[in-house]
Design an enzyme around this catalytic site. Structure first.
Site, PDB file in Angstrom:
ATOM      1  N   CYS A  14      53.111  61.652  98.406  1.00 46.55           N
ATOM      2  CA  CYS A  14      53.500  60.246  98.506  1.00 46.55           C
ATOM      3  C   CYS A  14      52.279  59.381  98.846  1.00 46.55           C
ATOM      4  O   CYS A  14      51.631  59.577  99.880  1.00 46.55           O
ATOM      5  CB  CYS A  14      54.577  60.104  99.581  1.00 46.55           C
ATOM      6  N   ASP A  15      51.959  58.430  97.978  1.00 46.66           N
ATOM      7  CA  ASP A  15      50.811  57.553  98.202  1.00 46.66           C
ATOM      8  C   ASP A  15      50.946  56.749  99.491  1.00 46.66           C
ATOM      9  O   ASP A  15      49.967  56.558 100.214  1.00 46.66           O
ATOM     10  CB  ASP A  15      50.623  56.586  97.030  1.00 46.66           C
TER      11      ASP A  15
END
Length: 105
Positions: free
Chosen positions: A9-10
């Site tokens: 997840c960025d």
């Protein structure tokens, strides 16, 4: 401080970069302790579910009606991320409000 999220997840990666002292807990492989999940659900309610995710869109209407705790136990990627536990408080998402509360610019 613990940060619950996904390695891929960025947003979680951005949060971790700003919070290097945080212990990262991957919800896919390690899960979220039931006590933490119960508190988060009481605090954030339905906002704890990421209803914009691919996983959510893949659920049929009957599945979506199940309790959030059941859904999150079976599909940890449905949790909105990151969930941050710091000094007894819980924060959801990497918003300006969360960053301010944690003293991060």
């Amino acid at each position: 401080m613990r940060l619950f999220g996904l390695k891929t997840c960025d947003t979680c990666r951005k949060a971790l970069k700003s919070l290097p002292e945080a212990e990262f807990v991957d919800v896919r492989s390690d899960g979220v302790p039931e006590e933490v999940m119960q508190r988060a659900l009481r605090l954030f309610g339905q906002a704890l579910l990421n209803t914009r995710s691919t996983t959510w869109r893949g659920l049929d209407p009957a599945e979506r009606e199940r309790s959030p705790l059941e859904l999150l136990a079976e599909n940890p990627t449905l949790m909105k991320r990151p969930l941050i536990e710091s000094e007894g408080e819980l924060y959801l998402g990497w918003t300006g409000e969360t960053r301010a509360a944690l003293g991060v610019s």
